[in-house]
Design a protein around this motif. Structure first.
Motif, mmCIF file in Angstrom:
data_model
loop_
_atom_site.group_PDB
_atom_site.id
_atom_site.type_symbol
_atom_site.label_atom_id
_atom_site.label_comp_id
_atom_site.label_asym_id
_atom_site.label_seq_id
_atom_site.Cartn_x
_atom_site.Cartn_y
_atom_site.Cartn_z
ATOM 1 N N ASP A 311 35.659 23.057 39.393
ATOM 2 C CA ASP A 311 37.023 23.848 39.285
ATOM 3 C C ASP A 311 36.550 25.111 40.218
ATOM 4 O O ASP A 311 36.045 25.521 40.092
ATOM 5 N N ILE A 312 37.477 25.597 40.506
ATOM 6 C CA ILE A 312 38.125 26.268 41.049
ATOM 7 C C ILE A 312 38.971 27.624 40.210
ATOM 8 O O ILE A 312 39.785 27.186 39.861
ATOM 9 N N VAL A 313 38.266 28.790 40.822
ATOM 10 C CA VAL A 313 38.258 29.887 40.087
ATOM 11 C C VAL A 313 38.776 30.876 40.620
ATOM 12 O O VAL A 313 38.014 30.759 42.122
ATOM 13 N N ARG A 314 39.773 32.287 39.977
ATOM 14 C CA ARG A 314 39.510 33.012 41.044
ATOM 15 C C ARG A 314 38.612 34.814 40.962
ATOM 16 O O ARG A 314 39.311 34.297 39.051
ATOM 17 N N VAL A 315 38.090 35.067 41.238
ATOM 18 C CA VAL A 315 37.826 36.082 40.409
ATOM 19 C C VAL A 315 37.617 37.287 41.215
ATOM 20 O O VAL A 315 38.309 37.766 42.734
ATOM 21 N N LYS A 316 38.518 38.489 40.696
ATOM 22 C CA LYS A 316 38.921 39.977 40.967
ATOM 23 C C LYS A 316 38.381 41.305 40.355
ATOM 24 O O LYS A 316 38.501 41.130 39.507
ATOM 25 N N ARG A 317 37.431 41.576 40.995
ATOM 26 C CA ARG A 317 36.944 43.059 40.457
ATOM 27 C C ARG A 317 37.031 43.763 41.886
ATOM 28 O O ARG A 317 35.040 43.800 42.689
ATOM 29 N N VAL A 322 34.716 42.274 44.406
ATOM 30 C CA VAL A 322 35.247 40.589 44.468
ATOM 31 C C VAL A 322 36.310 40.249 44.359
ATOM 32 O O VAL A 322 36.935 41.151 43.647
ATOM 33 N N ASP A 323 36.860 39.665 45.498
ATOM 34 C CA ASP A 323 37.927 38.865 45.935
ATOM 35 C C ASP A 323 38.010 37.443 46.336
ATOM 36 O O ASP A 323 38.310 37.644 47.135
ATOM 37 N N GLY A 324 38.209 36.835 45.371
ATOM 38 C CA GLY A 324 38.251 35.415 46.029
ATOM 39 C C GLY A 324 38.212 34.514 44.980
ATOM 40 O O GLY A 324 38.300 34.534 44.242
ATOM 41 N N LEU A 325 37.848 32.809 45.993
ATOM 42 C CA LEU A 325 37.981 31.697 45.148
ATOM 43 C C LEU A 325 36.434 31.629 45.350
ATOM 44 O O LEU A 325 36.059 31.364 46.028
#
Length: 351
Positions: A311-317, A322-325
């Motif tokens: 599964d693909i998640v987007r994470v942004k911190r 961190v900002d990507g798939l």
């Protein structure tokens, strides 16, 4: 819980966890502690329902909505064959039964070929794969693609060899990965294509309502490849060997093949690949499974029991930059606790 005679019994779990790992031969494992208030299920001898002789466990996690006593919503976590049970007891209450179980891949791996096994020339690879699985699970359900890959010569397996390794090989030759899903079906599917995804399956973005509680980031080049080279031996048709490659050809990628990282290929020999196009398809599928593995995240978040590896998640911190798939490579689902751990791999478009 489903006994060998197919009788279903509800077993209360007081603690436990399902661990899922995409890189493991057996993808799903269940560890749990249960109680037996009536004492009827506590095993006294081998062969009883909570001893590892054919019983399957079906784990669920769910929620009960307030104001409605019987209003539940549950999510299946897998179908597991019981492998170990132990009992502890003290003076404070009912005995505690500790159970360990694995998904059906382990059962197939343990059901070794009893005699030399042959897959005949011109056999469809998917049909051959299903035939091996049905030797252990005759009524197995499948979730698969349609494949035109066929054997070019007999495939021979010695008595005592591992049928699950044969299943994994056949799946790879079709550009797929094989695993048992949460319903106990055998899935034989290609990895997700990030180029074709309209949006991530889930998003973790920092802020007041963020469900991400902790984040760790790691960079490591051990065992990290940026290319796959597949050689097709083309056994049986007297054609010369064929070859296909797939590389990280993105100039902005840190593992770009012509960048400072250099070329680090993963070689694969596949005797079902008889054309360059088949070799390239296998190489691209394998590259999709490994590309971006040098950049991993470990996050702790509130529980989402519906995840599947890939599964693909987007994470942004922002503070951790961190900002990507990212693709889900491993995760845990606790049966009672309110947080879970995810291991994520940076997801990069395949060339």
């Amino acid at each position: 819980m489903v006994a060998p005679d197919q009788e279903a019994v509800r077993l209360p779990a007081i603690e436990g966890q399902v661990d899922v790992d995409r890189s493991a031969a057996v993808r799903r494992k269940l560890s749990c502690q249960c109680i037996d208030p009536t004492g009827l299920l506590t095993p006294r001898d081998t062969g009883e329902v909570l001893t590892p002789f054919g019983t399957e466990l079906r784990a669920y996690r769910g929620v009960r909505y307030s104001g409605a006593e019987n209003d539940w919503e549950v999510c299946p976590l897998g179908v597991f064959r019981l492998s170990k049970s132990s009992i502890t007891e003290n003076n404070t209450g009912s005995p505690i039964i500790q159970l360990e179980a694995y998904d059906r891949a382990r059962t197939i791996a343990r059901d070794k070929f009893k005699t030399p096994y042959t897959i005949a020339t011109d056999t469809n690879a998917m049909d051959a794969l299903k035939a091996i699985v049905k030797m252990t699970f005759p009524d197995c359900a499948f979730d698969t693609i349609t494949s035109t890959v066929t054997t070019t010569a007999p495939l021979l397996y010695d008595a005592g060899s591992d049928p699950w390794e044969a299943v994994a090989f056949l799946a790879r030759s079709m550009g797929c990965e094989a695993y048992f899903d949460v319903e106990g079906r055998l899935a034989v599917l290609p990895p997700h294509d990030p180029n074709a995804l309209p949006s991530p399956d889930f998003t973790y973005v920092e802020g007041q309502n963020s469900t991400m509680l902790e984040l760790g980031k790691e960079f490591n080049d051990e065992g990290i490849y940026n290319g796959v080279i597949v050689t097709g031996e083309s056994i049986g048709d007297q054609l010369p060997p064929v070859r296909g490659e797939a590389w990280d050809d993105n100039p902005t990628s840190p593992t770009y093949r012509f960048g400072p990282y250099g070329e680090v290929p993963l070689p694969i020999t596949d005797n079902l690949a008889k054309t360059e196009e088949q070799c390239i398809a296998i190489a691209k599928a394998q590259l999709a499974l490994i590309l971006g593995a040098a950049s991993k995240l470990a996050i702790t978040c509130t529980v989402n029991p519906s995840y599947e590896c890939g599964d693909i998640v987007r994470v942004k911190r922002a503070k951790s930059k961190v900002d990507g798939l990212y693709s889900v490579e491993a995760f845990s689902v606790p049966l009672r606790a309110m947080t879970q751990a995810l291991t994520l791999r940076e997801q990069r478009p395949t060339p």
